[in-house]
Design a protein around this motif. Sequence first.
Motif, mmCIF file in Angstrom:
data_model
loop_
_atom_site.group_PDB
_atom_site.id
_atom_site.type_symbol
_atom_site.label_atom_id
_atom_site.label_comp_id
_atom_site.label_asym_id
_atom_site.label_seq_id
_atom_site.Cartn_x
_atom_site.Cartn_y
_atom_site.Cartn_z
ATOM 1 N N PRO A 107 18.243 9.870 14.383
ATOM 2 C CA PRO A 107 16.858 9.491 14.080
ATOM 3 C C PRO A 107 16.486 9.838 12.639
ATOM 4 C CG PRO A 107 16.973 10.496 16.237
ATOM 5 C CD PRO A 107 18.343 10.656 15.625
ATOM 6 N N LEU A 108 15.862 8.904 11.954
ATOM 7 C CA LEU A 108 15.539 9.050 10.540
ATOM 8 C C LEU A 108 14.036 9.213 10.342
ATOM 9 C CD1 LEU A 108 17.741 6.122 9.190
ATOM 10 C CD2 LEU A 108 18.309 8.536 9.125
ATOM 11 N N THR A 109 13.693 9.980 9.316
ATOM 12 C CA THR A 109 12.300 10.102 8.910
ATOM 13 C C THR A 109 12.177 9.567 7.487
ATOM 14 O OG1 THR A 109 11.909 12.034 10.303
ATOM 15 C CG2 THR A 109 10.380 11.669 8.490
ATOM 16 N N VAL A 110 11.355 8.540 7.323
ATOM 17 C CA VAL A 110 11.156 7.927 6.012
ATOM 18 C C VAL A 110 9.783 8.342 5.497
ATOM 19 C CG1 VAL A 110 11.085 5.786 4.693
ATOM 20 C CG2 VAL A 110 12.558 5.959 6.724
ATOM 21 N N ALA A 111 9.751 9.062 4.387
ATOM 22 C CA ALA A 111 8.489 9.492 3.786
ATOM 23 C C ALA A 111 7.918 8.361 2.940
ATOM 24 C CB ALA A 111 8.710 10.735 2.937
ATOM 25 N N LEU A 112 6.719 7.933 3.269
ATOM 26 C CA LEU A 112 6.061 6.876 2.510
ATOM 27 C C LEU A 112 5.183 7.477 1.410
ATOM 28 C CD1 LEU A 112 4.930 4.477 5.387
ATOM 29 C CD2 LEU A 112 7.045 4.428 4.063
ATOM 30 N N VAL A 127 0.827 -1.204 0.000
ATOM 31 C CA VAL A 127 0.000 0.000 0.000
ATOM 32 C C VAL A 127 0.865 1.260 0.000
ATOM 33 C CG1 VAL A 127 -1.852 1.241 1.187
ATOM 34 C CG2 VAL A 127 -1.771 -1.262 1.271
ATOM 35 N N TYR A 128 1.868 1.305 0.880
ATOM 36 C CA TYR A 128 2.783 2.450 0.963
ATOM 37 C C TYR A 128 4.218 1.934 1.014
ATOM 38 C CZ TYR A 128 -1.440 4.940 2.508
ATOM 39 O OH TYR A 128 -2.696 5.460 2.603
ATOM 40 N N ALA A 129 5.149 2.722 0.464
ATOM 41 C CA ALA A 129 6.556 2.338 0.490
ATOM 42 C C ALA A 129 7.427 3.583 0.443
ATOM 43 C CB ALA A 129 6.890 1.411 -0.682
ATOM 44 N N GLY A 130 8.605 3.480 1.036
ATOM 45 C CA GLY A 130 9.568 4.576 0.995
ATOM 46 C C GLY A 130 10.915 4.087 1.495
ATOM 47 N N GLU A 131 11.974 4.821 1.192
ATOM 48 C CA GLU A 131 13.293 4.445 1.662
ATOM 49 C C GLU A 131 14.147 5.679 1.911
ATOM 50 O OE1 GLU A 131 15.867 3.450 -2.343
ATOM 51 O OE2 GLU A 131 14.672 1.829 -1.490
ATOM 52 N N LYS A 132 15.167 5.507 2.725
ATOM 53 C CA LYS A 132 16.060 6.603 3.111
ATOM 54 C C LYS A 132 17.494 6.096 3.038
ATOM 55 C CE LYS A 132 16.420 10.724 5.327
ATOM 56 N NZ LYS A 132 15.706 11.965 4.945
#
Length: 252
Positions: free
Chosen positions: A119-124, A104-109
């Motif tokens: 701390p990481l923020t991954v936008a989906l 449904v949703y995917a993202g990568e950093k």
Amino acid sequence: MRRPAWAWYLFALLAVVPGAALAADVLAGRAVLPERASLPAGSQFEVAFVDLAALDEDERVLGSLRVDNPVLPLHFTVPFDRSRLTPAHRYVLRAVVHENGVLVYAGEKPVAARGPFAPLTVALAAAEAPPPATAAAPVLLVRSEWRAVELDGEKLKDGESAPTLAFAEDGRVSGFAGCNRLMGHYELAEPALKVSAVGLTRMACPAPAMTLEGRFVAALAAVTAVRSATEQLELRDAAGTVRLRLEARHAH
């Protein structure tokens, strides 16, 4: 062989004192859904720390996390072993949301091998719906040799000895990996595609070619789906990320 007294004392100390052993490094942060989006009921949230250059499937995922029926906000903590990182390799943190097995949703950093592991923020983003299967697709796959023009989102440079693939009707795949010749098998039930039993010749090449070859083989091993057009193939992994983009190369 009898252990010295101090060794038994150290063993006992590590067994009873919390934190006496070295703690694993962690990648922590949060995944953010698109604006006004919500989590489907009964969904699964997964995060993986991935080595894009690893050739072995067991070495590719350095750490992972799965949460069934997650709630917002999507926070994560993924333990990993820093000693397994190689400065020359490329790493990403991948986050996905599935609903009943459907992406449904995917993202990568991207993650630097040397850190810092802040701390990481991954936008989906919303995953694209897979294209409908067509009877003509397998014929398109085997009709010509395919030349790689993009690898993990990076366009291959002009003049670079680009990898190629050729799919035979009997389930065999062959090609050029950047330095060595490649051979293996594939299974196609579009949109699903799996390449397995990949073998390479043993010729040595300059470092850039060997690095390209390692990345190409790793990307090919991660492929689970194909999207085809008249003159182009997109090979995607389980997260829906385009690992390889190839163009038809016709014989002259």
